[in-house]
Design a protein around this motif. Structure first.
Motif, PDB file in Angstrom:
ATOM      1  N   LEU A 148       0.827  -1.185   0.108  1.00 51.25           N
ATOM      2  CA  LEU A 148       0.046   0.202   0.091  1.00 51.25           C
ATOM      3  C   LEU A 148       0.790   1.140   0.030  1.00 51.25           C
ATOM      4  O   LEU A 148       1.498   1.410   1.050  1.00 51.25           O
ATOM      5  CB  LEU A 148      -1.046   0.057   1.014  1.00 51.25           C
ATOM      6  CG  LEU A 148      -1.777   1.031   1.383  1.00 51.25           C
ATOM      7  CD1 LEU A 148      -2.830   1.190   0.219  1.00 51.25           C
ATOM      8  CD2 LEU A 148      -2.640   1.396   2.560  1.00 51.25           C
ATOM      9  N   GLN A 149       0.956   1.876  -1.065  1.00 51.44           N
ATOM     10  CA  GLN A 149       1.795   3.031  -1.316  1.00 51.44           C
ATOM     11  C   GLN A 149       0.691   4.236  -0.650  1.00 51.44           C
ATOM     12  O   GLN A 149      -0.361   4.377  -1.620  1.00 51.44           O
ATOM     13  CB  GLN A 149       2.201   3.196  -2.645  1.00 51.44           C
ATOM     14  CG  GLN A 149       2.970   4.665  -2.966  1.00 51.44           C
ATOM     15  CD  GLN A 149       4.385   4.498  -2.060  1.00 51.44           C
ATOM     16  OE1 GLN A 149       5.028   3.579  -1.993  1.00 51.44           O
ATOM     17  NE2 GLN A 149       4.653   5.633  -1.495  1.00 51.44           N
ATOM     18  N   MET A 150       1.294   4.972   0.391  1.00 48.96           N
ATOM     19  CA  MET A 150       0.490   6.209   0.619  1.00 48.96           C
ATOM     20  C   MET A 150       1.485   7.429   0.391  1.00 48.96           C
ATOM     21  O   MET A 150       2.385   7.626   0.899  1.00 48.96           O
ATOM     22  CB  MET A 150       0.096   6.029   2.174  1.00 48.96           C
ATOM     23  CG  MET A 150      -0.495   4.473   2.468  1.00 48.96           C
ATOM     24  SD  MET A 150      -1.068   4.521   4.383  1.00 48.96           S
ATOM     25  CE  MET A 150       0.510   4.444   4.853  1.00 48.96           C
ATOM     26  N   ASN A 151       0.748   8.308  -0.301  1.00 53.27           N
ATOM     27  CA  ASN A 151       1.581   9.600  -0.621  1.00 53.27           C
ATOM     28  C   ASN A 151       0.513  10.789  -0.060  1.00 53.27           C
ATOM     29  O   ASN A 151      -0.486  10.706   0.106  1.00 53.27           O
ATOM     30  CB  ASN A 151       1.410   9.630  -1.888  1.00 53.27           C
ATOM     31  CG  ASN A 151       2.393   8.714  -2.580  1.00 53.27           C
ATOM     32  OD1 ASN A 151       3.427   8.386  -2.105  1.00 53.27           O
ATOM     33  ND2 ASN A 151       1.946   8.173  -3.937  1.00 53.27           N
ATOM     34  N   ARG A 152       1.187  12.082   0.051  1.00 50.35           N
ATOM     35  CA  ARG A 152       0.587  13.162   0.660  1.00 50.35           C
ATOM     36  C   ARG A 152      -0.164  12.774   1.753  1.00 50.35           C
ATOM     37  O   ARG A 152      -1.441  13.230   2.003  1.00 50.35           O
ATOM     38  CB  ARG A 152      -0.489  13.939  -0.474  1.00 50.35           C
ATOM     39  CG  ARG A 152       0.360  14.061  -1.868  1.00 50.35           C
ATOM     40  CD  ARG A 152      -0.342  14.991  -2.893  1.00 50.35           C
ATOM     41  NE  ARG A 152      -1.743  14.227  -3.286  1.00 50.35           N
ATOM     42  CZ  ARG A 152      -1.678  13.487  -4.024  1.00 50.35           C
ATOM     43  NH1 ARG A 152      -0.437  12.854  -4.898  1.00 50.35           N
ATOM     44  NH2 ARG A 152      -2.980  12.982  -4.483  1.00 50.35           N
ATOM     45  N   LEU A 153       0.388  12.207   2.753  1.00 54.70           N
ATOM     46  CA  LEU A 153      -0.505  11.677   4.045  1.00 54.70           C
ATOM     47  C   LEU A 153      -0.658  13.049   4.743  1.00 54.70           C
ATOM     48  O   LEU A 153      -0.126  14.178   4.735  1.00 54.70           O
ATOM     49  CB  LEU A 153       0.434  10.861   4.802  1.00 54.70           C
ATOM     50  CG  LEU A 153       0.730   9.588   4.449  1.00 54.70           C
ATOM     51  CD1 LEU A 153       1.810   8.912   5.052  1.00 54.70           C
ATOM     52  CD2 LEU A 153      -0.578   8.744   4.622  1.00 54.70           C
ATOM     53  N   LYS A 154      -2.198  12.679   5.292  1.00 53.97           N
ATOM     54  CA  LYS A 154      -2.716  13.883   6.207  1.00 53.97           C
ATOM     55  C   LYS A 154      -2.785  13.196   7.572  1.00 53.97           C
ATOM     56  O   LYS A 154      -2.684  11.994   7.957  1.00 53.97           O
ATOM     57  CB  LYS A 154      -4.091  14.063   5.740  1.00 53.97           C
ATOM     58  CG  LYS A 154      -3.791  14.254   4.428  1.00 53.97           C
ATOM     59  CD  LYS A 154      -5.622  14.644   3.777  1.00 53.97           C
ATOM     60  CE  LYS A 154      -5.619  14.988   2.512  1.00 53.97           C
ATOM     61  NZ  LYS A 154      -6.989  14.890   1.832  1.00 53.97           N
ATOM     62  N   PRO A 155      -2.713  14.106   8.674  1.00 53.33           N
ATOM     63  CA  PRO A 155      -3.026  13.756   9.929  1.00 53.33           C
ATOM     64  C   PRO A 155      -4.133  12.665  10.193  1.00 53.33           C
ATOM     65  O   PRO A 155      -4.062  11.905  10.965  1.00 53.33           O
ATOM     66  CB  PRO A 155      -3.195  14.935  10.681  1.00 53.33           C
ATOM     67  CG  PRO A 155      -2.518  15.929  10.134  1.00 53.33           C
ATOM     68  CD  PRO A 155      -2.559  15.820   8.629  1.00 53.33           C
ATOM     69  N   GLU A 156      -5.150  12.908   9.621  1.00 53.28           N
ATOM     70  CA  GLU A 156      -6.293  12.105   9.543  1.00 53.28           C
ATOM     71  C   GLU A 156      -6.130  10.659   9.339  1.00 53.28           C
ATOM     72  O   GLU A 156      -6.902   9.688   9.296  1.00 53.28           O
ATOM     73  CB  GLU A 156      -7.592  12.598   8.812  1.00 53.28           C
ATOM     74  CG  GLU A 156      -7.317  13.409   7.451  1.00 53.28           C
ATOM     75  CD  GLU A 156      -7.236  14.382   7.431  1.00 53.28           C
ATOM     76  OE1 GLU A 156      -6.301  15.060   8.356  1.00 53.28           O
ATOM     77  OE2 GLU A 156      -7.499  15.485   6.644  1.00 53.28           O
ATOM     78  N   ASP A 157      -5.017  10.544   8.435  1.00 53.51           N
ATOM     79  CA  ASP A 157      -4.603   9.097   8.128  1.00 53.51           C
ATOM     80  C   ASP A 157      -4.074   8.312   9.095  1.00 53.51           C
ATOM     81  O   ASP A 157      -3.724   7.105   8.918  1.00 53.51           O
ATOM     82  CB  ASP A 157      -3.583   9.048   6.729  1.00 53.51           C
ATOM     83  CG  ASP A 157      -4.167   9.666   5.439  1.00 53.51           C
ATOM     84  OD1 ASP A 157      -3.564  10.635   5.009  1.00 53.51           O
ATOM     85  OD2 ASP A 157      -5.525   9.356   5.212  1.00 53.51           O
ATOM     86  N   THR A 158      -3.721   8.861  10.268  1.00 51.85           N
ATOM     87  CA  THR A 158      -3.217   8.212  11.420  1.00 51.85           C
ATOM     88  C   THR A 158      -4.061   7.093  12.061  1.00 51.85           C
ATOM     89  O   THR A 158      -5.335   7.301  12.221  1.00 51.85           O
ATOM     90  CB  THR A 158      -2.936   9.286  12.691  1.00 51.85           C
ATOM     91  OG1 THR A 158      -1.870  10.341  12.238  1.00 51.85           O
ATOM     92  CG2 THR A 158      -2.305   8.595  14.007  1.00 51.85           C
TER      93      THR A 158
END
Length: 122
Positions: free
Chosen positions: A80-90
């Motif tokens: 799972l490649q996750m880009n442009r992560l946001k705090p709500e992705d925690t």
């Protein structure tokens, strides 16, 4: 099927992480695989899923364009490649495996890994 999720960590907002779900046991290439996540105090929710062949993927509209799922059956691993992560992705990210078609439904998955923590700081 035994699943082992890894690759989580602490990252700043806007950063990237690649999670891995390594499988052992039965023929993993016959299983669809999904990534779910669970934030503190919330239910586990669907993120992405991929067919056993890698030819079909499913996603949440809210992560379209930021996350991508892929698999390498020769390595028995789904990514799972996750880009442009946001705090709500925690959240703690879990991978699951199931026979048949991929699904966004938690209860459809037969096997689960232990989860890997992703923390995104603002």
């Amino acid at each position: 099927v035994q699943l082992q999720a890894s690759g989580g960590g602490l990252v700043q907002a806007g950063g990237s992480l690649r999670l891995s779900c390594a499988a052992s046991g039965r023929t993993f290439s016959r299983y669809a695989t999904g990534w779910f996540r669970q934030a503190p105090g919330k239910e586990r929710e669907f993120v992405r899923a991929i067919s056993w062949s890698g030819g079909a993927t499913y996603y949440r509209d809210s992560e379209k364009g930021r996350f991508a799922i892929s698999r390498d059956n020769a390595k028995n691993t789904v990514y799972l490649q996750m880009n442009r992560l946001k705090p709500e992705d925690t959240a703690v990210y879990y991978c699951g495996a199931k026979m048949g078609a991929p699904s966004s439904v938690l209860a459809d998955y037969e096997y689960w890994g232990q989860g890997t923590q992703v923390t995104v700081s603002s």
